[in-house]
Scaffold this motif. Structure first.
Motif, PDB file in Angstrom:
ATOM      1  N   GLY A 121       0.768  -1.234   0.000  1.00  0.00           N
ATOM      2  CA  GLY A 121       0.000   0.000   0.000  1.00  0.00           C
ATOM      3  C   GLY A 121       0.797   1.282   0.000  1.00  0.00           C
ATOM      4  O   GLY A 121       0.237   2.369   0.127  1.00  0.00           O
ATOM      5  N   SER A 122       2.117   1.184  -0.160  1.00  0.00           N
ATOM      6  CA  SER A 122       2.952   2.379  -0.241  1.00  0.00           C
ATOM      7  C   SER A 122       3.088   2.804  -1.694  1.00  0.00           C
ATOM      8  O   SER A 122       2.940   1.992  -2.611  1.00  0.00           O
ATOM      9  N   SER A 123       3.341   4.094  -1.915  1.00  0.00           N
ATOM     10  CA  SER A 123       3.796   4.558  -3.217  1.00  0.00           C
ATOM     11  C   SER A 123       5.324   4.642  -3.192  1.00  0.00           C
ATOM     12  O   SER A 123       5.935   4.609  -2.123  1.00  0.00           O
ATOM     13  N   ILE A 124       5.927   4.751  -4.372  1.00  0.00           N
ATOM     14  CA  ILE A 124       7.381   4.771  -4.492  1.00  0.00           C
ATOM     15  C   ILE A 124       7.822   6.116  -5.064  1.00  0.00           C
ATOM     16  O   ILE A 124       7.184   6.648  -5.977  1.00  0.00           O
ATOM     17  N   ALA A 125       8.903   6.670  -4.524  1.00  0.00           N
ATOM     18  CA  ALA A 125       9.494   7.900  -5.044  1.00  0.00           C
ATOM     19  C   ALA A 125      10.867   7.583  -5.640  1.00  0.00           C
ATOM     20  O   ALA A 125      11.694   6.943  -4.987  1.00  0.00           O
ATOM     21  N   ILE A 126      11.082   8.035  -6.875  1.00  0.00           N
ATOM     22  CA  ILE A 126      12.323   7.736  -7.601  1.00  0.00           C
ATOM     23  C   ILE A 126      12.834   9.015  -8.270  1.00  0.00           C
ATOM     24  O   ILE A 126      12.057   9.784  -8.838  1.00  0.00           O
ATOM     25  N   THR A 127      14.154   9.238  -8.207  1.00  0.00           N
ATOM     26  CA  THR A 127      14.789  10.266  -9.036  1.00  0.00           C
ATOM     27  C   THR A 127      15.379   9.551 -10.249  1.00  0.00           C
ATOM     28  O   THR A 127      16.442   8.932 -10.148  1.00  0.00           O
ATOM     29  N   PRO A 128      14.723   9.600 -11.398  1.00  0.00           N
ATOM     30  CA  PRO A 128      15.110   8.737 -12.520  1.00  0.00           C
ATOM     31  C   PRO A 128      16.428   9.108 -13.190  1.00  0.00           C
ATOM     32  O   PRO A 128      16.936   8.334 -14.002  1.00  0.00           O
ATOM     33  N   ASP A 129      17.002  10.285 -12.852  1.00  0.00           N
ATOM     34  CA  ASP A 129      18.325  10.611 -13.381  1.00  0.00           C
ATOM     35  C   ASP A 129      19.422  10.364 -12.348  1.00  0.00           C
ATOM     36  O   ASP A 129      20.590  10.614 -12.600  1.00  0.00           O
ATOM     37  N   GLY A 130      19.049   9.867 -11.159  1.00  0.00           N
ATOM     38  CA  GLY A 130      20.031   9.589 -10.113  1.00  0.00           C
ATOM     39  C   GLY A 130      20.638   8.205 -10.271  1.00  0.00           C
ATOM     40  O   GLY A 130      20.160   7.407 -11.085  1.00  0.00           O
ATOM     41  N   PRO A 131      21.699   7.892  -9.509  1.00  0.00           N
ATOM     42  CA  PRO A 131      22.308   8.784  -8.523  1.00  0.00           C
ATOM     43  C   PRO A 131      23.389   9.709  -9.076  1.00  0.00           C
ATOM     44  O   PRO A 131      23.842  10.607  -8.390  1.00  0.00           O
ATOM     45  N   LYS A 132      23.823   9.495 -10.332  1.00  0.00           N
ATOM     46  CA  LYS A 132      24.946  10.284 -10.843  1.00  0.00           C
ATOM     47  C   LYS A 132      24.710  10.830 -12.249  1.00  0.00           C
ATOM     48  O   LYS A 132      25.654  11.200 -12.935  1.00  0.00           O
ATOM     49  N   GLY A 133      23.464  10.864 -12.728  1.00  0.00           N
ATOM     50  CA  GLY A 133      23.178  11.462 -14.017  1.00  0.00           C
ATOM     51  C   GLY A 133      23.241  10.493 -15.175  1.00  0.00           C
ATOM     52  O   GLY A 133      23.303   9.277 -14.962  1.00  0.00           O
ATOM     53  N   PRO A 134      23.201  11.025 -16.402  1.00  0.00           N
ATOM     54  CA  PRO A 134      23.243  12.432 -16.797  1.00  0.00           C
ATOM     55  C   PRO A 134      22.039  13.224 -16.283  1.00  0.00           C
ATOM     56  O   PRO A 134      20.961  12.674 -16.084  1.00  0.00           O
ATOM     57  N   GLU A 135      22.255  14.518 -16.094  1.00  0.00           N
ATOM     58  CA  GLU A 135      21.233  15.398 -15.545  1.00  0.00           C
ATOM     59  C   GLU A 135      20.000  15.441 -16.433  1.00  0.00           C
ATOM     60  O   GLU A 135      20.079  15.584 -17.657  1.00  0.00           O
ATOM     61  N   ASN A 136      18.824  15.299 -15.803  1.00  0.00           N
ATOM     62  CA  ASN A 136      17.526  15.476 -16.462  1.00  0.00           C
ATOM     63  C   ASN A 136      17.299  14.527 -17.640  1.00  0.00           C
ATOM     64  O   ASN A 136      16.607  14.869 -18.604  1.00  0.00           O
ATOM     65  N   ILE A 137      17.888  13.350 -17.551  1.00  0.00           N
ATOM     66  CA  ILE A 137      17.619  12.284 -18.533  1.00  0.00           C
ATOM     67  C   ILE A 137      17.211  11.036 -17.756  1.00  0.00           C
ATOM     68  O   ILE A 137      18.000  10.501 -16.967  1.00  0.00           O
ATOM     69  N   ALA A 138      15.978  10.597 -17.942  1.00  0.00           N
ATOM     70  CA  ALA A 138      15.443   9.481 -17.160  1.00  0.00           C
ATOM     71  C   ALA A 138      16.025   8.155 -17.613  1.00  0.00           C
ATOM     72  O   ALA A 138      16.090   7.864 -18.811  1.00  0.00           O
ATOM     73  N   LYS A 139      16.453   7.348 -16.644  1.00  0.00           N
ATOM     74  CA  LYS A 139      16.836   5.966 -16.919  1.00  0.00           C
ATOM     75  C   LYS A 139      15.571   5.102 -16.926  1.00  0.00           C
ATOM     76  O   LYS A 139      14.468   5.585 -16.673  1.00  0.00           O
ATOM     77  N   ASP A 140      15.741   3.808 -17.173  1.00  0.00           N
ATOM     78  CA  ASP A 140      14.590   2.927 -17.380  1.00  0.00           C
ATOM     79  C   ASP A 140      14.020   2.320 -16.099  1.00  0.00           C
ATOM     80  O   ASP A 140      12.989   1.651 -16.144  1.00  0.00           O
ATOM     81  N   GLY A 141      14.669   2.517 -14.938  1.00  0.00           N
ATOM     82  CA  GLY A 141      14.274   1.804 -13.722  1.00  0.00           C
ATOM     83  C   GLY A 141      12.818   1.988 -13.333  1.00  0.00           C
ATOM     84  O   GLY A 141      12.121   1.018 -13.003  1.00  0.00           O
ATOM     85  N   ALA A 142      12.320   3.223 -13.368  1.00  0.00           N
ATOM     86  CA  ALA A 142      10.928   3.479 -13.001  1.00  0.00           C
ATOM     87  C   ALA A 142       9.976   2.800 -13.972  1.00  0.00           C
ATOM     88  O   ALA A 142       8.910   2.313 -13.575  1.00  0.00           O
ATOM     89  N   VAL A 143      10.370   2.751 -15.235  1.00  0.00           N
ATOM     90  CA  VAL A 143       9.528   2.120 -16.256  1.00  0.00           C
ATOM     91  C   VAL A 143       9.461   0.616 -16.029  1.00  0.00           C
ATOM     92  O   VAL A 143       8.383   0.004 -16.108  1.00  0.00           O
TER      93      VAL A 143
END
Length: 218
Positions: A121-143
């Motif tokens: 029942g929790s939601s998940i928070a992800i920074t998709p360009d973390g932990p080391k970038g590239p800046e403002n380019i989403a990786k595939d993990g959340a997808v």
């Protein structure tokens, strides 16, 4: 082979994390917040925002939760590195649950734990360009997590009227005290079968970059 254990911090670094968490609380309490969101709340979601904006969702989570913009508890995905250990300690002191792992370390284990958190029942928070970038380019993990769990992705942007930006890889944002902060809940992303993970990640990047150009730097 067992996954390596996440890095931890000890001694004076724990004291620094306590100070940092206290400063986040104090600074966040001064913000003037405007939320741009649909009327219906999001439940069981994967919330994504850029690494550079991390201070704001960490500080404003309680506000968003209390006002039903995010009606479920949040579990944050945090790197298993030493930098992630410092962030983990800050989040722990702010009462935010975490999962340790990233694309480069403990990634598979993090996906398993995130799937379990969503089922509970929790939601998940992800920074998709973390932990080391590239800046403002989403990786595939959340997808990948979205497909595994049939959970929608909610792109979130936190845009301060005035801020400082550090000289880090992500140009980390520190909003001015008492500035106005806009919180944008963008259109839901549900990966379609005919889309590749990379295509969905590109769509996520586009949504998350929608308002970033409006940030005023001083």
């Amino acid at each position: 082979m067992a996954e390596p254990r996440p890095k931890q911090i000890t001694g004076y670094k724990k004291a620094l994390a306590f100070i940092a968490a206290s400063l986040v609380k104090i600074l966040s309490a001064t913000y003037r917040i405007t939320v741009v969101a649909p009327k219906r709340p999001y439940t069981d979601s994967i919330f994504c925002f850029w690494h550079s904006q991390l201070l704001m969702p960490v500080g404003l989570y309680r506000y968003l939760f209390r006002n039903d913009f995010i009606p479920t508890p949040i579990t944050a995905l945090v790197s298993a590195s030493k930098d992630g250990a410092f962030l983990y300690e800050i989040l722990r002191r702010l009462g935010i649950s975490t999962i340790r792992g990233s694309s480069s370390r403990r990634g598979a284990q993090a996906l398993v734990e995130a799937r379990r958190a969503l089922k509970l029942g929790s939601s998940i928070a992800i920074t998709p360009d973390g932990p080391k970038g590239p800046e403002n380019i989403a990786k595939d993990g959340a997808v990948v997590l979205s497909r595994m769990t049939q959970t929608p992705i909610i792109p979130l942007e936190f845009v301060p009227q005035r801020c400082w930006r550090l000289k880090s890889w992500d140009r980390f944002i520190i909003p001015w005290p008492f500035t106005k902060v806009y919180v944008y809940f963008h259109e839901v992303i549900d990966p379609r079968p005919e889309q590749s993970d990379h295509q969905v990640a590109e769509a996520l990047s586009q949504r998350l970059n929608n308002s970033s150009s409006k940030i005023n730097i001083d």
